[in-house]
Design a protein around this motif. Structure first.
Motif, PDB file in Angstrom:
ATOM      1  N   GLY A 123       3.618 -13.030  -4.758  1.00  0.00           N
ATOM      2  CA  GLY A 123       2.560 -12.068  -5.048  1.00  0.00           C
ATOM      3  C   GLY A 123       1.498 -12.053  -3.963  1.00  0.00           C
ATOM      4  N   LEU A 124       1.194 -13.231  -3.419  1.00  0.00           N
ATOM      5  CA  LEU A 124       0.227 -13.297  -2.326  1.00  0.00           C
ATOM      6  C   LEU A 124       0.754 -12.606  -1.080  1.00  0.00           C
ATOM      7  CD1 LEU A 124      -1.062 -16.961  -2.674  1.00  0.00           C
ATOM      8  CD2 LEU A 124      -2.324 -14.869  -3.127  1.00  0.00           C
ATOM      9  N   ILE A 125       2.030 -12.800  -0.790  1.00  0.00           N
ATOM     10  CA  ILE A 125       2.625 -12.171   0.394  1.00  0.00           C
ATOM     11  C   ILE A 125       2.629 -10.652   0.252  1.00  0.00           C
ATOM     12  CG2 ILE A 125       4.769 -11.927   1.700  1.00  0.00           C
ATOM     13  CD1 ILE A 125       5.275 -14.921   1.035  1.00  0.00           C
ATOM     14  N   VAL A 126       3.028 -10.168  -0.931  1.00  0.00           N
ATOM     15  CA  VAL A 126       3.037  -8.717  -1.169  1.00  0.00           C
ATOM     16  C   VAL A 126       1.615  -8.169  -1.116  1.00  0.00           C
ATOM     17  CG1 VAL A 126       3.483  -6.950  -2.915  1.00  0.00           C
ATOM     18  CG2 VAL A 126       5.199  -8.681  -2.426  1.00  0.00           C
ATOM     19  N   GLY A 127       0.652  -8.894  -1.677  1.00  0.00           N
ATOM     20  CA  GLY A 127      -0.743  -8.457  -1.611  1.00  0.00           C
ATOM     21  C   GLY A 127      -1.251  -8.354  -0.182  1.00  0.00           C
ATOM     22  N   LEU A 128      -0.836  -9.307   0.652  1.00  0.00           N
ATOM     23  CA  LEU A 128      -1.240  -9.255   2.060  1.00  0.00           C
ATOM     24  C   LEU A 128      -0.633  -8.055   2.771  1.00  0.00           C
ATOM     25  CD1 LEU A 128      -2.667 -10.654   4.438  1.00  0.00           C
ATOM     26  CD2 LEU A 128      -0.528 -11.891   4.827  1.00  0.00           C
ATOM     27  N   ILE A 129       0.632  -7.790   2.507  1.00  0.00           N
ATOM     28  CA  ILE A 129       1.297  -6.641   3.134  1.00  0.00           C
ATOM     29  C   ILE A 129       0.637  -5.335   2.695  1.00  0.00           C
ATOM     30  CG2 ILE A 129       3.460  -5.338   3.196  1.00  0.00           C
ATOM     31  CD1 ILE A 129       4.896  -8.085   3.036  1.00  0.00           C
ATOM     32  N   VAL A 130       0.334  -5.219   1.408  1.00  0.00           N
ATOM     33  CA  VAL A 130      -0.304  -3.996   0.906  1.00  0.00           C
ATOM     34  C   VAL A 130      -1.712  -3.863   1.487  1.00  0.00           C
ATOM     35  CG1 VAL A 130      -1.205  -2.880  -1.169  1.00  0.00           C
ATOM     36  CG2 VAL A 130       1.085  -3.862  -1.186  1.00  0.00           C
ATOM     37  N   SER A 131      -2.426  -4.975   1.620  1.00  0.00           N
ATOM     38  CA  SER A 131      -3.779  -4.924   2.192  1.00  0.00           C
ATOM     39  C   SER A 131      -3.749  -4.483   3.646  1.00  0.00           C
ATOM     40  CB  SER A 131      -4.447  -6.294   2.085  1.00  0.00           C
ATOM     41  OG  SER A 131      -4.642  -6.639   0.742  1.00  0.00           O
ATOM     42  N   VAL A 132      -2.777  -4.961   4.410  1.00  0.00           N
ATOM     43  CA  VAL A 132      -2.651  -4.529   5.800  1.00  0.00           C
ATOM     44  C   VAL A 132      -2.336  -3.038   5.849  1.00  0.00           C
ATOM     45  CG1 VAL A 132      -1.205  -4.742   7.863  1.00  0.00           C
ATOM     46  CG2 VAL A 132      -2.029  -6.790   6.705  1.00  0.00           C
ATOM     47  N   PHE A 133      -1.456  -2.580   4.953  1.00  0.00           N
ATOM     48  CA  PHE A 133      -1.135  -1.152   4.887  1.00  0.00           C
ATOM     49  C   PHE A 133      -2.373  -0.332   4.539  1.00  0.00           C
ATOM     50  CE2 PHE A 133       0.081   2.464   2.173  1.00  0.00           C
ATOM     51  CZ  PHE A 133       0.776   3.221   3.110  1.00  0.00           C
ATOM     52  N   GLN A 134      -3.159  -0.818   3.578  1.00  0.00           N
ATOM     53  CA  GLN A 134      -4.377  -0.101   3.187  1.00  0.00           C
ATOM     54  C   GLN A 134      -5.383  -0.063   4.331  1.00  0.00           C
ATOM     55  OE1 GLN A 134      -5.533  -2.154  -0.418  1.00  0.00           O
ATOM     56  NE2 GLN A 134      -5.037  -0.347  -1.630  1.00  0.00           N
ATOM     57  N   ALA A 135      -5.487  -1.160   5.060  1.00  0.00           N
ATOM     58  CA  ALA A 135      -6.431  -1.188   6.178  1.00  0.00           C
ATOM     59  C   ALA A 135      -5.980  -0.257   7.303  1.00  0.00           C
ATOM     60  CB  ALA A 135      -6.571  -2.615   6.702  1.00  0.00           C
ATOM     61  N   ALA A 136      -4.678  -0.181   7.523  1.00  0.00           N
ATOM     62  CA  ALA A 136      -4.166   0.676   8.592  1.00  0.00           C
ATOM     63  C   ALA A 136      -4.312   2.149   8.257  1.00  0.00           C
ATOM     64  CB  ALA A 136      -2.701   0.344   8.875  1.00  0.00           C
ATOM     65  N   THR A 137      -4.125   2.486   6.975  1.00  0.00           N
ATOM     66  CA  THR A 137      -4.185   3.898   6.592  1.00  0.00           C
ATOM     67  C   THR A 137      -5.541   4.293   6.025  1.00  0.00           C
ATOM     68  OG1 THR A 137      -3.308   3.383   4.399  1.00  0.00           O
ATOM     69  CG2 THR A 137      -1.725   3.998   6.120  1.00  0.00           C
ATOM     70  N   GLN A 138      -6.434   3.345   5.845  1.00  0.00           N
ATOM     71  CA  GLN A 138      -7.760   3.542   5.276  1.00  0.00           C
ATOM     72  C   GLN A 138      -7.711   4.143   3.874  1.00  0.00           C
ATOM     73  OE1 GLN A 138     -10.125   5.694   8.112  1.00  0.00           O
ATOM     74  NE2 GLN A 138     -10.262   3.935   9.487  1.00  0.00           N
ATOM     75  N   ILE A 139      -6.713   3.725   3.104  1.00  0.00           N
ATOM     76  CA  ILE A 139      -6.625   4.115   1.694  1.00  0.00           C
ATOM     77  C   ILE A 139      -7.317   3.024   0.888  1.00  0.00           C
ATOM     78  CG2 ILE A 139      -5.088   4.540  -0.253  1.00  0.00           C
ATOM     79  CD1 ILE A 139      -2.966   5.442   1.739  1.00  0.00           C
ATOM     80  N   ASN A 140      -8.335   3.379   0.131  1.00  0.00           N
ATOM     81  CA  ASN A 140      -9.087   2.401  -0.649  1.00  0.00           C
ATOM     82  C   ASN A 140      -8.825   2.566  -2.138  1.00  0.00           C
ATOM     83  OD1 ASN A 140     -10.366   0.495   0.774  1.00  0.00           O
ATOM     84  ND2 ASN A 140     -12.293   1.629   1.037  1.00  0.00           N
ATOM     85  N   GLU A 141      -7.631   2.335  -2.562  1.00  0.00           N
ATOM     86  CA  GLU A 141      -7.265   2.466  -3.976  1.00  0.00           C
ATOM     87  C   GLU A 141      -6.935   1.079  -4.517  1.00  0.00           C
ATOM     88  OE1 GLU A 141      -6.832   4.087  -7.537  1.00  0.00           O
ATOM     89  OE2 GLU A 141      -7.437   5.226  -5.761  1.00  0.00           O
TER      90      GLU A 141
END
Length: 89
Positions: free
Chosen positions: A28-46
Motif C-alpha cells: 500500500g505504501l508503494i502504490v501510494g508513492l506511485i500515485v503521489s508521484v503521478f499526482q505531482a507530475a500531472t498536478q491533479i489534487n484529488e
C-alpha cells in the motif's frame, strides 16, 4: 520461567507482528508513492485518487497472503502452547 525465556517469547511475537504488518502495509505504501508521484507530475489534487488504489491493493494482499499469515500465526501459537509444560516446570 526465566526472564530470558520471557524476552525470547516476546521478541518472537513482536517480530511476527512486524512481519505481518509489513506484508499488509508495504504494498500500500508503494502504490501510494506511485500515485503521489503521478499526482505531482500531472498536478491533479484529488484525495480519492490516492485512497482507492491503496485500498484495493491492501485488500488484494490480505486475500493473497492471508493463508500464509494465518499459518505463521498458528505455528507460533502452537509452538507456545506445546512449550507450556517446559516453561512452567
Amino acid at each position: 520461567m526465566s526472564p530470558a525465556t520471557a524476552v525470547d517469547l516476546i521478541r518472537d511475537g513482536m517480530s511476527l507482528i512486524v512481519l505481518m504488518a509489513l506484508v499488509i502495509i508495504g504494498p500500500g505504501l508503494i502504490v501510494g508513492l506511485i500515485v503521489s508521484v503521478f499526482q505531482a507530475a500531472t498536478q491533479i489534487n484529488e484525495q480519492t485518487l490516492s485512497f482507492l488504489p491503496r485500498l484495493i491493493v491492501t485488500l488484494l494482499v490480505i486475500m493473497v497472503m492471508g493463508p500464509w499469515m494465518l499459518d505463521r500465526l498458528l505455528d507460533h501459537f502452537n509452538g507456545i502452547l506445546m512449550d507450556i509444560p517446559g516453561l512452567i516446570g
